[in-house]
Write a protein that holds these residues in place. Structure first.
Motif, PDB file in Angstrom:
ATOM      1  N   THR A   1      -8.292  -3.922   5.921  1.00  0.00           N
ATOM      2  CA  THR A   1      -8.482  -2.704   5.699  1.00  0.00           C
ATOM      3  C   THR A   1      -7.569  -2.116   4.848  1.00  0.00           C
ATOM      4  OG1 THR A   1      -9.205  -2.267   7.932  1.00  0.00           O
ATOM      5  CG2 THR A   1      -8.458  -0.446   6.719  1.00  0.00           C
ATOM      6  N   ALA A   2      -6.152  -2.470   4.750  1.00  0.00           N
ATOM      7  CA  ALA A   2      -5.247  -2.003   3.684  1.00  0.00           C
ATOM      8  C   ALA A   2      -5.631  -2.451   2.407  1.00  0.00           C
ATOM      9  CB  ALA A   2      -3.841  -2.608   4.129  1.00  0.00           C
ATOM     10  N   GLY A   3      -6.192  -3.458   2.128  1.00  0.00           N
ATOM     11  CA  GLY A   3      -6.526  -4.175   0.932  1.00  0.00           C
ATOM     12  C   GLY A   3      -7.612  -3.321   0.431  1.00  0.00           C
ATOM     13  N   ASP A   4      -8.493  -3.157   1.200  1.00  0.00           N
ATOM     14  CA  ASP A   4      -9.758  -2.320   0.757  1.00  0.00           C
ATOM     15  C   ASP A   4      -9.499  -0.925   0.316  1.00  0.00           C
ATOM     16  OD1 ASP A   4     -11.364  -4.431   1.254  1.00  0.00           O
ATOM     17  OD2 ASP A   4     -12.109  -3.620   3.038  1.00  0.00           O
TER      18      ASP A   4
ATOM     19  N   LEU B   1       0.807  -1.178  -0.010  1.00  0.00           N
ATOM     20  CA  LEU B   1       0.138  -0.002  -0.038  1.00  0.00           C
ATOM     21  C   LEU B   1       0.821   1.119   0.011  1.00  0.00           C
ATOM     22  CD1 LEU B   1      -2.999   1.440   0.316  1.00  0.00           C
ATOM     23  CD2 LEU B   1      -2.793   1.076   2.598  1.00  0.00           C
ATOM     24  N   ARG B   2       1.791   1.149   0.763  1.00  0.00           N
ATOM     25  CA  ARG B   2       2.551   2.397   1.093  1.00  0.00           C
ATOM     26  C   ARG B   2       3.407   2.712  -0.428  1.00  0.00           C
ATOM     27  NH1 ARG B   2       6.062   0.660   4.581  1.00  0.00           N
ATOM     28  NH2 ARG B   2       7.768  -0.207   2.962  1.00  0.00           N
ATOM     29  N   ARG B   3       3.848   1.752  -1.442  1.00  0.00           N
ATOM     30  CA  ARG B   3       4.327   2.056  -2.493  1.00  0.00           C
ATOM     31  C   ARG B   3       3.339   2.672  -3.632  1.00  0.00           C
ATOM     32  NH1 ARG B   3       6.360  -3.514  -4.887  1.00  0.00           N
ATOM     33  NH2 ARG B   3       4.076  -3.740  -5.059  1.00  0.00           N
TER      34      ARG B   3
ATOM     35  N   ARG C   1      -9.503  11.942  -1.868  1.00  0.00           N
ATOM     36  CA  ARG C   1     -10.164  11.370  -0.485  1.00  0.00           C
ATOM     37  C   ARG C   1      -9.516   9.852  -0.483  1.00  0.00           C
ATOM     38  NH1 ARG C   1     -14.139  14.771   2.003  1.00  0.00           N
ATOM     39  NH2 ARG C   1     -14.380  16.433   0.434  1.00  0.00           N
ATOM     40  N   ALA C   2      -9.492   9.165  -1.692  1.00  0.00           N
ATOM     41  CA  ALA C   2      -8.978   7.710  -1.592  1.00  0.00           C
ATOM     42  C   ALA C   2      -7.470   7.701  -1.119  1.00  0.00           C
ATOM     43  CB  ALA C   2      -9.287   7.030  -3.086  1.00  0.00           C
ATOM     44  N   TRP C   3      -6.903   8.708  -1.590  1.00  0.00           N
ATOM     45  CA  TRP C   3      -5.079   8.657  -1.577  1.00  0.00           C
ATOM     46  C   TRP C   3      -5.097   9.172  -0.061  1.00  0.00           C
ATOM     47  CZ3 TRP C   3      -1.807  12.179   0.464  1.00  0.00           C
ATOM     48  CH2 TRP C   3      -0.529  11.721   0.384  1.00  0.00           C
ATOM     49  N   LEU C   4      -6.081  10.170   0.458  1.00  0.00           N
ATOM     50  CA  LEU C   4      -5.596  10.490   1.859  1.00  0.00           C
ATOM     51  C   LEU C   4      -5.871   9.370   2.926  1.00  0.00           C
ATOM     52  CD1 LEU C   4      -5.261  12.745   4.018  1.00  0.00           C
ATOM     53  CD2 LEU C   4      -7.534  13.627   3.664  1.00  0.00           C
ATOM     54  N   ALA C   5      -7.020   8.626   2.549  1.00  0.00           N
ATOM     55  CA  ALA C   5      -7.416   7.456   3.470  1.00  0.00           C
ATOM     56  C   ALA C   5      -6.253   6.467   3.496  1.00  0.00           C
ATOM     57  CB  ALA C   5      -8.844   7.038   2.978  1.00  0.00           C
TER      58      ALA C   5
ATOM     59  N   LEU D   1      -6.743   0.011  -0.806  1.00  0.00           N
ATOM     60  CA  LEU D   1      -5.765   0.076  -1.901  1.00  0.00           C
ATOM     61  C   LEU D   1      -6.588  -0.177  -3.332  1.00  0.00           C
ATOM     62  CD1 LEU D   1      -3.141  -0.030  -3.675  1.00  0.00           C
ATOM     63  CD2 LEU D   1      -3.003  -2.577  -3.153  1.00  0.00           C
ATOM     64  N   ASP D   2      -7.639  -1.164  -3.085  1.00  0.00           N
ATOM     65  CA  ASP D   2      -8.824  -1.210  -4.341  1.00  0.00           C
ATOM     66  C   ASP D   2      -9.456   0.215  -4.538  1.00  0.00           C
ATOM     67  OD1 ASP D   2      -7.919  -4.189  -4.325  1.00  0.00           O
ATOM     68  OD2 ASP D   2      -9.575  -4.741  -3.303  1.00  0.00           O
ATOM     69  N   GLU D   3      -9.585   0.640  -3.434  1.00  0.00           N
ATOM     70  CA  GLU D   3     -10.452   1.990  -3.647  1.00  0.00           C
ATOM     71  C   GLU D   3      -9.559   2.878  -4.350  1.00  0.00           C
ATOM     72  OE1 GLU D   3     -13.038   5.534  -3.620  1.00  0.00           O
ATOM     73  OE2 GLU D   3     -13.300   3.164  -3.950  1.00  0.00           O
ATOM     74  N   LEU D   4      -8.375   2.994  -3.898  1.00  0.00           N
ATOM     75  CA  LEU D   4      -7.241   4.235  -4.553  1.00  0.00           C
ATOM     76  C   LEU D   4      -7.217   3.618  -5.970  1.00  0.00           C
ATOM     77  CD1 LEU D   4      -5.218   6.298  -4.159  1.00  0.00           C
ATOM     78  CD2 LEU D   4      -3.565   4.496  -3.447  1.00  0.00           C
TER      79      LEU D   4
END
Length: 586
Positions: free
Chosen positions: A521-524, A486-488, A554-558, A526-529
């Motif tokens: 949560t991280a997976g969700d 996710l961080r990448r 907003r997706a990136w901020l989350a 990333l998918d939304e991003l």
């Protein structure tokens, strides 16, 4: 060991320009000239610059000069940038010079925060309409920069964010204003290949500005006061202080400021700083240590104060511990103290885990560590000093990469002193592995002396006689938490913009992998991003409509807020710190 001497010449770089000036000059350009602005900045950067007092002169060509008038070191009005070309004042050169110069602190405005006694009597305080509008402008301008990425965020987008920053300051939102300016500074550092640029730092700045602007319109009470920030740091009387020097560090920022900060401690272990930071380059950073500190009538230099002491009467102190230098402050030289003697010894007596917890909870980020040097490795970003700190395998890295500062050379020499037990002062680097920026250390062969690693230069003769050749090993691979998936993507968006996450198949399966590894949560997120990046609607004729920047931001901020919070939790765990240091996901 010998001190670094400043060069014989002073860097004649451009003076800082107030954000409102840059925004006004760029905003006044015609659409045709706006398209040529980035090229104009590149061309202007190659022209010779001469400084004469408060005037900086750029030779646009053989017959035309561009002047920046900076009384007090800063350009504060559009009229202070003057061009001799035929198209002036509507020429491209003035806007290019303002866009190429470092960003200055904007003109201070009155702090609109409501006093505590008034807040207690009021019902529920909310943001004013002007503040909500200013926060929305900051969010939109920062979203446009994120959507374009550093590669696409040219001078025009930067000016729009500076305009929003100025509007926020006028509306009484200095925190949002400062955060927006930090993003512009980071984008400029990235686009100019500044060696001090760090993608992670810029990602953090983008996260901060979007987070403040997003939360502020709905905030109330104390949360609103914190999100507004303060225009100036209030200095409060603190009576008489007996201070003991700890170390000095150079300051060299991407915004065009340089100097030195000296850290001291009082008898109770509270930290205080004395600073001398002003517009300048590397020569000022190396030379400021030998300037007299600006407190009272003392003739102590920063370098001397880092080993000596100071007795201050009528002291004033900011909330962050910075000492004021008002007319009523008196200071005289006093004796210093050893790191291993009272009262400084108590700083190292605090358990390491407790120090890390304090730093992650918003306290100062200095760590006072007893370490045993175990060698060095070479990472992709440079040499890294390995040490054992109370059983914690620690990596100590350079605090600044500029070649004018001796940080890197000193760390390279210390890496040869394997087995040496030293007291050091470092700055915490939050992350999943124990890591810190090395700032000062005991002398390798003289425990009564210490080295300010950004100002003093160690010699080979300062090392223990048993040291061998300098190591050059490559850092072994380290198992990383799957959060890096996710961080990448969070960092890629900052660098390449929305389009790098919109490619078909990009990051395909990473969200599912994160969920399989227990990070649902991280997976969700990333998918939304990815979905927000790829979301492009079409009109009735099948033509692509503009991307939804608001949804993507907003997706990136989350994702960025979640990543930062989890990484801080991992950092606490790596150092054995209390779980209370893990921030809540808000």
């Amino acid at each position: 060991m010998s001190p670094d001497l400043p060069p014989d010449h002073r860097d004649p770089g451009l003076p800082p320009v107030a954000p409102s000036v840059t925004a006004a000059l760029v905003g006044a350009l015609s659409p045709r000239l706006r398209k040529r602005l980035d090229a104009g900045i590149t061309k202007l950067a190659a022209r010779p610059v001469v400084r004469e007092g408060d005037i900086v002169r750029i030779a646009v060509d053989d017959d035309t000069d561009l002047e920046l008038h900076a009384p007090g070191g800063t350009v504060t009005s559009a009229d202070a940038i003057r061009c001799g070309c035929l198209l002036a004042p509507d020429c491209l050169h003035r806007a290019a010079a303002a866009s190429a110069a470092p960003v200055a602190e904007d003109t201070p405005v009155a702090d609109t925060a409501v006093p505590a006694e008034v807040r207690e009597e009021a019902e529920v305080e909310t943001a004013s309409p002007d503040q909500r509008a200013a926060a929305r402008a900051v969010f939109d301008a920062a979203s446009a920069v994120l959507e374009a990425g550093t590669d696409g965020a040219g001078a025009v987008l930067q000016a729009e964010l500076l305009r929003a920053a100025h509007t926020a300051r006028l509306a009484g939102l200095p925190r949002a204003s400062a955060a927006a300016v930090s993003v512009v500074t980071g984008v400029r550092a990235a686009r100019s290949a500044d060696p001090a640029y760090r993608l992670a730092d810029l990602a953090g700045a983008v996260r901060d500005v979007l987070g403040v602007a997003h939360r502020l319109p709905r905030a109330t009470g104390p949360d609103l006061v914190g999100l507004r920030g303060t225009a100036r740091q209030p200095y409060r009387p603190d009576g008489s202080l007996r201070l003991y020097g700890l170390f000095s560090e150079p300051v060299l920022t991407a915004t065009g400021y340089a100097g030195a900060v000296t850290w001291t401690a009082d008898a109770d272990g509270r930290l205080h700083t004395v600073s001398d930071v002003a517009p300048g380059g590397p020569s000022r950073a190396t030379g400021a240590a030998d300037r007299a500190v600006r407190i009272g009538d003392t003739a102590l230099t920063h370098r001397e104060l880092s080993r000596a002491g100071l007795a201050v009467s009528g002291a004033t102190v900011s909330p962050t511990g910075r000492l004021g230098a008002g007319a009523g402050v008196r200071a005289v030289r006093a004796s210093g103290a050893s790191w291993r003697g009272e009262p400084l010894d108590r700083l190292w007596a605090v358990p390491v885990a407790e120090q890390v917890t304090r730093a992650l909870d918003g306290g100062h980020d200095l760590l006072f560590l007893d370490v045993t040097l175990t060698g060095a490795v070479r990472e992709t970003t440079g040499d890294c000093l390995l040490a054992d700190c109370a059983g914690v395998p620690l990596r100590l890295v350079t605090a600044h990469d500029d070649p004018a500062l001796p940080f890197r050379d000193n760390l390279r020499l210390l890496s040869a002193a394997r087995g040496s037990r030293l007291r050091v002062i470092a700055r915490l680097v939050p992350g999943p592995l124990p890591r810190a920026l090395l700032l000062a250390a005991e002398h390798p062969t003289d425990p009564t002396a210490r080295v300010d690693l950004g100002l003093d230069r160690l010699q080979r003769a300062d090392l223990p006689a048993s040291t061998g050749p300098l190591p050059g090993a490559v850092a072994p691979a380290v198992d990383e938490a799957p959060l890096h998936l996710l961080r990448r993507r969070v960092h890629q968006a900052v660098s390449g913009g929305r389009r790098v996450l919109a490619f078909p198949g990009g990051g395909s399966g990473d969200g599912a992998r994160l969920r399989r590894l227990g990070l649902g949560t991280a997976g969700d997120l990333l998918d939304e991003l990815h979905a927000a990046a790829a979301d492009r609607s079409r009109d009735a004729f099948g033509r692509l409509l503009p991307a939804d920047m608001d949804r993507f931001a907003r997706a990136w901020l989350a994702a960025a807020v979640y990543t930062d919070a989890v990484e801080r939790g991992l950092c606490a765990g790596a150092w054995g710190a209390s779980s209370e240091a893990i921030p809540a996901l808000t």
